[in-house]
Design an enzyme around this catalytic site. Structure first.
Site, PDB file in Angstrom:
ATOM      1  N   ASP A  43       0.855  -1.190   0.000  1.00  0.00           N
ATOM      2  CA  ASP A  43       0.000   0.000   0.000  1.00  0.00           C
ATOM      3  C   ASP A  43       0.890   1.239   0.000  1.00  0.00           C
ATOM      4  OD1 ASP A  43      -2.185  -1.656   0.140  1.00  0.00           O
ATOM      5  OD2 ASP A  43      -2.605  -1.292   2.253  1.00  0.00           O
TER       6      ASP A  43
ATOM      7  N   GLY B 294      -3.107  -5.734   1.284  1.00  0.00           N
ATOM      8  CA  GLY B 294      -3.781  -6.817   0.566  1.00  0.00           C
ATOM      9  C   GLY B 294      -4.615  -7.621   1.544  1.00  0.00           C
TER      10      GLY B 294
ATOM     11  N   GLU C 217      -9.617 -10.813  -4.120  1.00  0.00           N
ATOM     12  CA  GLU C 217      -8.573 -10.002  -4.768  1.00  0.00           C
ATOM     13  C   GLU C 217      -7.617 -10.876  -5.581  1.00  0.00           C
ATOM     14  OE1 GLU C 217      -8.239  -6.005  -2.003  1.00  0.00           O
ATOM     15  OE2 GLU C 217      -6.834  -7.616  -1.569  1.00  0.00           O
TER      16      GLU C 217
ATOM     17  N   GLY D 123     -21.726  -3.957  15.334  1.00  0.00           N
ATOM     18  CA  GLY D 123     -21.402  -5.355  15.604  1.00  0.00           C
ATOM     19  C   GLY D 123     -21.590  -6.238  14.393  1.00  0.00           C
TER      20      GLY D 123
ATOM     21  N   ASP E  31     -10.742  -7.233   7.664  1.00  0.00           N
ATOM     22  CA  ASP E  31      -9.816  -8.361   7.516  1.00  0.00           C
ATOM     23  C   ASP E  31      -9.468  -8.953   8.875  1.00  0.00           C
ATOM     24  OD1 ASP E  31      -9.727  -7.901   4.738  1.00  0.00           O
ATOM     25  OD2 ASP E  31      -8.095  -6.462   4.958  1.00  0.00           O
TER      26      ASP E  31
END
Length: 326
Positions: free
Chosen positions: A34, A60, A160, A242, A271
């Site tokens: 990034d 990623g 991805e 939540g 993630d």
């Protein structure tokens, strides 16, 4: 294709014949560098603006999930592809530093994937993603990694990487292991892939995409409609509200409350949530129990800047829960 770099370290101590559960979690997915620049305002066409110093972060969705799980204490492996370049080395180093087994990371075939990110003072960002090596993670790569699949209790995958590779992952699952899939960025999924998801993990945006016009207006409706598409279970993440857990076996839809925290940066929080959920499911927890833990991990992750650098250890999750307790 130059896989020779990874070929030598591919098999260190990873012979076949491992009993089920050498890894708590195998993450199959993307690894990006990034590249982040702060700007006063995002440039218009043909315009040049000055920005802050360039910051390079490991990212990623696949890389993020692997680091998040390993930080928590999960025995984690990553199956991904990076370029034979400086960004690829950065990503491998950051994975190893977190304790991730990188024997499954392939090197070569294209430059490492990159996300070019500009962020303005309000926190709004514009992102261009160059998938690079992530787009070269093929079904053949999945078939060649049979030993990793055989040794994993849970496999986590996102979108991805090429869809045909995701489909191959769904077919490569060993008996007794479970597949956790986050359809991000959202794309249409074949029925056999949806049928293997246990759970399918979506946020509001992904739920609406998958359901289209028929989405309904409440998260409960989304959860039931998503279950009807064929996954064995569904988790809808609701940010500060939540999550919602729907189990196809019982038909129950159960809300999971979040902690009240001061959100600083939500990058990577999804993630971290998914990785924590997948790990706890592999430990044998019920879906609702695993989601309650994952919500706490996500909450801890949003209190710090960045993606991977914001992911908490298990001790930090406990501490955050105590601070937030009434």
């Amino acid at each position: 294709m130059n896989d020779s770099d990874s070929g030598s370290d591919r098999g260190h101590g990873h012979g076949h014949g491992h009993s089920q559960g050498r890894y708590d979690l195998l993450v199959v997915g993307s690894a990006n560098a990034d590249l982040v620049v702060g700007v006063e305002r995002r440039p218009a066409a043909g315009e040049t603006v000055l920005g802050s110093d360039l910051a390079v972060h490991p990212g990623g969705k696949g890389g993020n999930q692997a680091v998040a799980a390993a930080r928590l204490g999960a025995r984690t492996a990553l199956l991904a592809r990076v370029g034979d370049d400086a960004h690829g080395r950065l990503l491998l180093e950051s994975q190893r530093a977190a304790g991730v087994d990188t024997a499954g990371v392939l090197v070569g075939g294209a430059p490492t994937g990159v996300a070019l990110i500009t962020v303005d003072p309000s926190g709004d960002n514009s992102i261009v993603v160059s998938p690079g090596a992530n787009a070269r993670l093929t079904p053949e790569d999945i078939r060649a990694a049979g030993a990793l699949f055989g040794a994993a209790r849970v496999v986590s995958v996102q979108l991805e990487i090429p869809l045909e590779t995701v489909a191959e992952v769904a077919g490569a699952m060993s008996p007794g292991s479970r597949l956790v899939l986050n359809p991000s960025p959202p794309a249409p999924l074949p029925g056999h892939v949806l049928g293997a998801c246990d759970p399918l993990v979506v946020n509001e945006h992904e739920a609406r995409y998958m359901l289209g016009e028929s989405a309904g207006s409440t998260p409960e409706e989304w959860a039931r409609a998503l279950l009807a598409l064929g996954p064995r279970s569904v988790v809808v993440t609701l940010g500060a509200a939540g999550a919602l857990v729907a189990d196809g076996r019982s038909g129950d839809v159960v809300p999971v409350a979040s902690l009240k925290v001061e959100a600083v940066d939500t990058t990577g929080a999804g993630d971290a949530f998914t990785a924590a959920l997948a790990w706890r499911l592999g430990l044998g927890e019920e879906l609702t129990e695993a989601a309650a833990f994952a919500v706490r991990v996500g909450a801890a992750a949003v209190t710090r800047r960045g993606a991977q650098e914001s992911f908490p250890t298990a001790d930090e999750v406990l501490a955050a829960a105590e601070v937030a307790a009434p």
